[in-house]
Design a protein around this motif. Structure first.
Motif, PDB file in Angstrom:
ATOM      1  N   UNK A 177      -6.416 -13.935  -4.264  1.00 18.98           N
ATOM      2  CA  UNK A 177      -6.665 -12.945  -5.161  1.00 18.98           C
ATOM      3  C   UNK A 177      -6.833 -13.360  -6.085  1.00 18.98           C
ATOM      4  N   UNK A 178      -6.312 -13.876  -7.469  1.00 15.33           N
ATOM      5  CA  UNK A 178      -6.534 -14.146  -8.235  1.00 15.33           C
ATOM      6  C   UNK A 178      -8.482 -14.552  -8.491  1.00 15.33           C
ATOM      7  N   UNK A 179      -8.809 -15.894  -7.551  1.00 17.43           N
ATOM      8  CA  UNK A 179     -10.412 -15.227  -7.198  1.00 17.43           C
ATOM      9  C   UNK A 179     -10.774 -14.668  -7.554  1.00 17.43           C
ATOM     10  N   UNK A 180      -9.836 -13.647  -6.612  1.00 19.43           N
ATOM     11  CA  UNK A 180     -11.588 -12.363  -6.360  1.00 19.43           C
ATOM     12  C   UNK A 180     -11.590 -11.998  -7.310  1.00 19.43           C
ATOM     13  N   UNK A 181     -10.256 -11.164  -8.212  1.00 19.00           N
ATOM     14  CA  UNK A 181      -9.867 -11.017  -9.817  1.00 19.00           C
ATOM     15  C   UNK A 181     -11.033 -11.290 -10.116  1.00 19.00           C
ATOM     16  N   UNK A 182     -11.292 -12.206 -10.613  1.00 22.67           N
ATOM     17  CA  UNK A 182     -11.622 -13.040 -11.609  1.00 22.67           C
ATOM     18  C   UNK A 182     -13.420 -13.001 -11.844  1.00 22.67           C
ATOM     19  N   UNK A 183     -13.820 -12.600 -10.526  1.00 19.43           N
ATOM     20  CA  UNK A 183     -15.563 -12.258  -9.791  1.00 19.43           C
ATOM     21  C   UNK A 183     -15.532 -10.814  -9.672  1.00 19.43           C
ATOM     22  N   UNK A 184     -14.385  -9.770  -9.610  1.00 20.16           N
ATOM     23  CA  UNK A 184     -15.014  -8.474  -9.807  1.00 20.16           C
ATOM     24  C   UNK A 184     -14.474  -8.037 -11.067  1.00 20.16           C
ATOM     25  N   UNK A 185     -13.217  -8.344 -11.137  1.00 21.14           N
ATOM     26  CA  UNK A 185     -12.682  -7.698 -12.625  1.00 21.14           C
ATOM     27  C   UNK A 185     -10.993  -6.909 -12.112  1.00 21.14           C
ATOM     28  N   UNK A 186     -10.844  -6.179 -12.790  1.00 19.87           N
ATOM     29  CA  UNK A 186      -9.195  -5.493 -12.436  1.00 19.87           C
ATOM     30  C   UNK A 186      -9.529  -4.313 -12.754  1.00 19.87           C
ATOM     31  N   UNK A 187      -8.488  -3.686 -12.492  1.00 19.54           N
ATOM     32  CA  UNK A 187      -8.217  -3.691 -11.681  1.00 19.54           C
ATOM     33  C   UNK A 187      -8.280  -3.513  -9.722  1.00 19.54           C
ATOM     34  N   UNK A 188      -7.654  -4.327  -8.962  1.00 20.11           N
ATOM     35  CA  UNK A 188      -7.230  -4.415  -8.145  1.00 20.11           C
ATOM     36  C   UNK A 188      -6.437  -4.344  -7.117  1.00 20.11           C
ATOM     37  N   UNK A 189      -6.866  -4.380  -5.936  1.00 21.11           N
ATOM     38  CA  UNK A 189      -5.608  -3.366  -4.796  1.00 21.11           C
ATOM     39  C   UNK A 189      -5.013  -4.808  -3.597  1.00 21.11           C
ATOM     40  N   UNK A 190      -3.873  -5.070  -3.765  1.00 16.00           N
ATOM     41  CA  UNK A 190      -3.397  -5.996  -2.490  1.00 16.00           C
ATOM     42  C   UNK A 190      -3.541  -5.189  -1.262  1.00 16.00           C
ATOM     43  N   UNK A 191      -3.570  -5.088  -0.283  1.00 22.17           N
ATOM     44  CA  UNK A 191      -3.643  -4.262   0.853  1.00 22.17           C
ATOM     45  C   UNK A 191      -3.434  -4.563   2.236  1.00 22.17           C
ATOM     46  N   UNK A 192      -2.123  -4.007   3.158  1.00 19.87           N
ATOM     47  CA  UNK A 192      -1.112  -4.240   4.128  1.00 19.87           C
ATOM     48  C   UNK A 192      -3.352  -4.019   5.198  1.00 19.87           C
ATOM     49  N   UNK A 193      -3.300  -4.966   5.657  1.00 20.32           N
ATOM     50  CA  UNK A 193      -4.263  -5.126   6.820  1.00 20.32           C
ATOM     51  C   UNK A 193      -4.119  -4.699   8.390  1.00 20.32           C
ATOM     52  N   UNK A 194      -2.759  -4.564   9.033  1.00 17.24           N
ATOM     53  CA  UNK A 194      -2.535  -3.672   9.882  1.00 17.24           C
ATOM     54  C   UNK A 194      -1.666  -2.500   9.530  1.00 17.24           C
ATOM     55  N   UNK A 195      -1.606  -2.151   8.661  1.00 15.70           N
ATOM     56  CA  UNK A 195      -0.734  -0.563   8.090  1.00 15.70           C
ATOM     57  C   UNK A 195      -1.558   0.661   7.794  1.00 15.70           C
ATOM     58  N   UNK A 196      -0.964   1.535   6.808  1.00 11.22           N
ATOM     59  CA  UNK A 196      -1.575   2.324   6.128  1.00 11.22           C
ATOM     60  C   UNK A 196      -0.554   3.474   5.580  1.00 11.22           C
ATOM     61  N   UNK A 197      -0.731   4.327   4.792  1.00 14.76           N
ATOM     62  CA  UNK A 197      -0.064   5.027   4.436  1.00 14.76           C
ATOM     63  C   UNK A 197       0.903   4.941   3.610  1.00 14.76           C
ATOM     64  N   UNK A 198       0.523   3.991   2.660  1.00 15.99           N
ATOM     65  CA  UNK A 198       0.749   3.793   1.035  1.00 15.99           C
ATOM     66  C   UNK A 198       1.486   2.249   1.202  1.00 15.99           C
ATOM     67  N   UNK A 199       1.905   2.199   2.543  1.00  9.59           N
ATOM     68  CA  UNK A 199       3.375   1.034   2.287  1.00  9.59           C
ATOM     69  C   UNK A 199       2.796  -0.374   2.892  1.00  9.59           C
ATOM     70  N   UNK A 200       2.949  -1.538   1.733  1.00  8.96           N
ATOM     71  CA  UNK A 200       2.229  -2.573   2.445  1.00  8.96           C
ATOM     72  C   UNK A 200       1.003  -2.534   0.956  1.00  8.96           C
ATOM     73  N   UNK A 201       0.525  -1.761  -0.170  1.00  3.52           N
ATOM     74  CA  UNK A 201       0.415  -1.516  -1.113  1.00  3.52           C
ATOM     75  C   UNK A 201       0.084  -2.096  -2.486  1.00  3.52           C
ATOM     76  N   UNK A 202      -0.867  -2.372  -3.142  1.00  2.00           N
ATOM     77  CA  UNK A 202       0.221  -2.876  -4.475  1.00  2.00           C
ATOM     78  C   UNK A 202      -1.285  -3.470  -5.454  1.00  2.00           C
ATOM     79  N   UNK A 203      -1.202  -2.203  -6.641  1.00  2.00           N
ATOM     80  CA  UNK A 203      -1.854  -1.905  -6.933  1.00  2.00           C
ATOM     81  C   UNK A 203      -2.281  -3.237  -8.496  1.00  2.00           C
ATOM     82  N   UNK A 204      -2.977  -4.033  -8.523  1.00  4.10           N
ATOM     83  CA  UNK A 204      -2.432  -5.316  -9.774  1.00  4.10           C
ATOM     84  C   UNK A 204      -3.201  -5.054 -11.070  1.00  4.10           C
ATOM     85  N   UNK A 205      -3.039  -4.852 -11.989  1.00  2.00           N
ATOM     86  CA  UNK A 205      -3.770  -4.018 -13.527  1.00  2.00           C
ATOM     87  C   UNK A 205      -3.698  -5.487 -14.842  1.00  2.00           C
TER      88      UNK A 205
END
Length: 594
Positions: A164-192
């Motif tokens: 996650x840190x490597x992706x953020x370093x390449x694309x900038x913040x904020x990034x969203x960490x999201x559940x691959x097998x879910x939806x409805x806002x559960x398992x979703x965290x936004x990193x600033x």
């Protein structure tokens, strides 16, 4: 296609087809969506079967359905998520089709396959499409294949916080960490901030495991202050896909929607065309059939980015119905039968806004607060629709979702819809528990939402909503405990008891006092149990208070009549099932004259 042309095309398509091959639909859900599907069944001339967990014995969907069967168990896992129990009740009731509603098993491909393998009609998308689009990483690959707009993201689930840190370093913040097998806002965290990455990743994994049973997460670039815009789609089994309308669902708290409207306002023609094209291409590529929703984010700079597909009917589907003239549930019936849609994209007319009425205290950061409804006065008048799962005297169980009802208000324009919304929200009165109605009344007067264009976004409530809503204060409610809820006897002359016979829910109306005798006898009737009409959801009285009536003196003649009534409920086969005389109780309340 114009609205009138759409309606004529739909009518022609229906007139040219045979009646639906299935005649009895089991609704594998509860609350307002189960009520909504039951009503569609009645409109279509289909029989409906409700299923229920123990806390939902007297729920509105249970009393409205033609038949109702107990799933037993107190929790969702023990009831509405039990594929085995639901299929057994389908067999017991003779249902030949299952509609999953939303939530619970609605997006479970294994459940869809089990329904089909049991020889029943599955009123939902193909299992393979649920698999393909339910996996959020796979859905992104499909979107990329058809050229849908996408924010930068990982190609698959990440291995840990370092990735996650490597992706953020390449694309900038904020990034969203999201559940691959879910939806409805559960398992979703936004990193600033970079220092939050490890904590947010671990939190997203834990939440994903708890909600979906799998903790894989992927990462994508997060758009600042985005709008949540989506398309309501219908697809038939012959490759035709239409977009019924766009919707805006930007008013959210903790990534859970509170207010939705159709069509999505303040989009450019180019943005709307992009949404329509991408939605149709994604669903066509996935081999989709049924009702589905493609969700997107629209950034402040106008960037459109695909988010996910919900392979089910959405909570907010009524606003699309109001502006299109379509009944989406009945369209799902037709699609499940293999019929062609027979029309193109409807031309929307007017504007519609939906307000979710949850049992939450808006003055305490939307804290869920289930309880018993002591007063229920729903609004009415021009442009007002209420889809409710409860009414006065019913209890909102803590084990399930806090949604009580949806208020849908429609006008010729957004301005008129807002005007009518202010009136309808002022009329809506719910007593006995906190609801989010005070928030809704405030937001329809907030310039951030009412201005043209508006300035709300998906984190507006948490970061910019400035109106102070006082915490809920319990009221001295004269209606509480007066027995005026559903099923209360009139004038003390009659009372309704609920019995379960072989797992099937029956209602029997008896002379007053006979139900008390049943309660004194251990609360048993047939193979099930009896409840006084003032207990549980009926009026809000506690079980102990209702049971106290069993100590009352009952005359010998009344006791004898009660024994005769009990004998009539016994089955000659098992001594506990319903007799032929009782077999009709599921369709209407049986009245025992004593």
């Amino acid at each position: 296609m114009s609205r009138s042309a759409t309606q004529q095309a739909v009518a022609a398509a229906r007139d040219s087809t045979a009646p639906l091959p299935f005649r009895k639909v089991l609704i594998a859900n509860r609350g307002e969506i189960a009520v909504r599907i039951i009503r569609a069944c009645k409109d279509a001339g289909l029989a409906s079967v409700a299923v229920y967990a123990a806390p939902d014995l007297d729920a509105l969907h249970v009393t409205m359905a033609d038949e109702a069967y107990a799933l037993e168990g107190q929790s969702a896992a023990e009831s509405y998520l039990s594929i085995e129990k639901i299929l057994k009740r389908a067999a017991d009731s003779g249902a030949d089709a299952i509609h999953p509603g939303y939530g619970f098993l609605a997006e479970n491909a294994g459940f869809a396959r089990a329904v089909i393998d049991a020889g029943l009609t599955w009123i939902g998308p193909p299992p393979a499409a649920i698999d393909a689009l339910g996996d959020k990483v796979a859905a992104r690959h499909i979107a990329a294949t058809v050229g849908a707009p996408l924010a930068p993201g990982t190609d698959g689930p990440v291995s840990g916080a370092d990735e996650v840190a490597a992706f953020a370093a390449g694309h900038g913040l904020p990034v969203a960490i999201k559940a691959a097998f879910g939806g409805g806002g559960r398992g979703l965290k936004v990193v600033h901030e970079a220092g939050q990455i490890a904590e947010m990743y671990e939190s997203a994994v834990r939440e994903a495991v708890a909600a979906f049973g799998r903790g894989e997460c992927f990462v994508e670039r997060y758009l600042e202050r985005p709008r949540h815009v989506e398309t309501q789609c219908l697809a038939d089994q012959h490759g035709e896909v239409v977009v019924v309308s766009t919707r805006d669902c930007s008013l959210q708290r903790r990534h859970q929607k509170l207010v939705e409207e159709a069509p999505a306002p303040f989009l450019t023609d180019a943005q709307q065309a992009r949404l329509y094209e991408a939605s149709k291409a994604i669903l066509h590529e996935a081999g989709y059939a049924g009702a589905g929703t493609c969700e997107f984010l629209v950034g402040q700079d106008g960037t459109v980015s695909f988010l996910e597909v919900n392979t089910r009917l959405q909570v907010e589907h009524p606003v699309s119905e109001e502006v299109s003239g379509l009944d989406l549930v009945r369209e799902m019936f037709r699609i499940a039968d293999g019929q062609r849609l027979g029309f193109g994209d409807p031309q929307v007319r007017g504007h519609s806004i939906e307000f979710r009425v949850n049992a939450e205290d808006a003055g305490r950061n939307f804290l869920p607060a289930p309880g018993t409804i002591t007063r229920w006065r729903a609004p009415s008048g021009p442009g007002v629709r209420v889809d409710a799962g409860y009414t006065a005297g019913m209890t909102v169980p803590q084990a399930f979702d806090s949604l009580l009802a949806k208020l849908i208000v429609t006008g010729a324009t957004r301005v008129q819809a807002l005007e009518r919304s202010r009136r309808a929200l002022a009329e809506f009165d719910v007593g006995g528990m906190p609801t989010v109605l005070p928030f809704h009344r405030a937001v329809v007067r907030d310039e951030a939402f009412t201005s043209e264009p508006f300035s709300v976004h998906t984190r507006w409530i948490e970061t910019e909503f400035g109106t102070q809503i006082p915490p809920y204060a319990p009221e001295a409610d004269p209606a509480a405990g007066d027995g005026a809820g559903p099923g209360a006897g009139g004038g003390g002359e009659r009372e309704r008891i609920v019995v379960e016979v072989g797992g099937k829910r029956l209602e029997v109306v008896l002379p007053a006092g006979l139900g008390a005798a049943a309660g004194a006898g251990g609360g048993r009737a047939g193979a099930g149990h009896a409840e006084r009409p003032g207990s549980r959801q009926r009026s809000g009285r506690s079980r102990a208070a209702a049971g106290a009536g069993g100590d009352e003196q009952v005359e010998d003649a009344d006791r004898a009549r009660h024994r005769r009534a009990s004998r009539r409920l016994r089955s000659p086969r098992s001594g506990r099932g319903s007799t032929s005389a009782a077999s009709g109780f599921s369709r209407k309340t049986a009245h025992h004259q004593g």
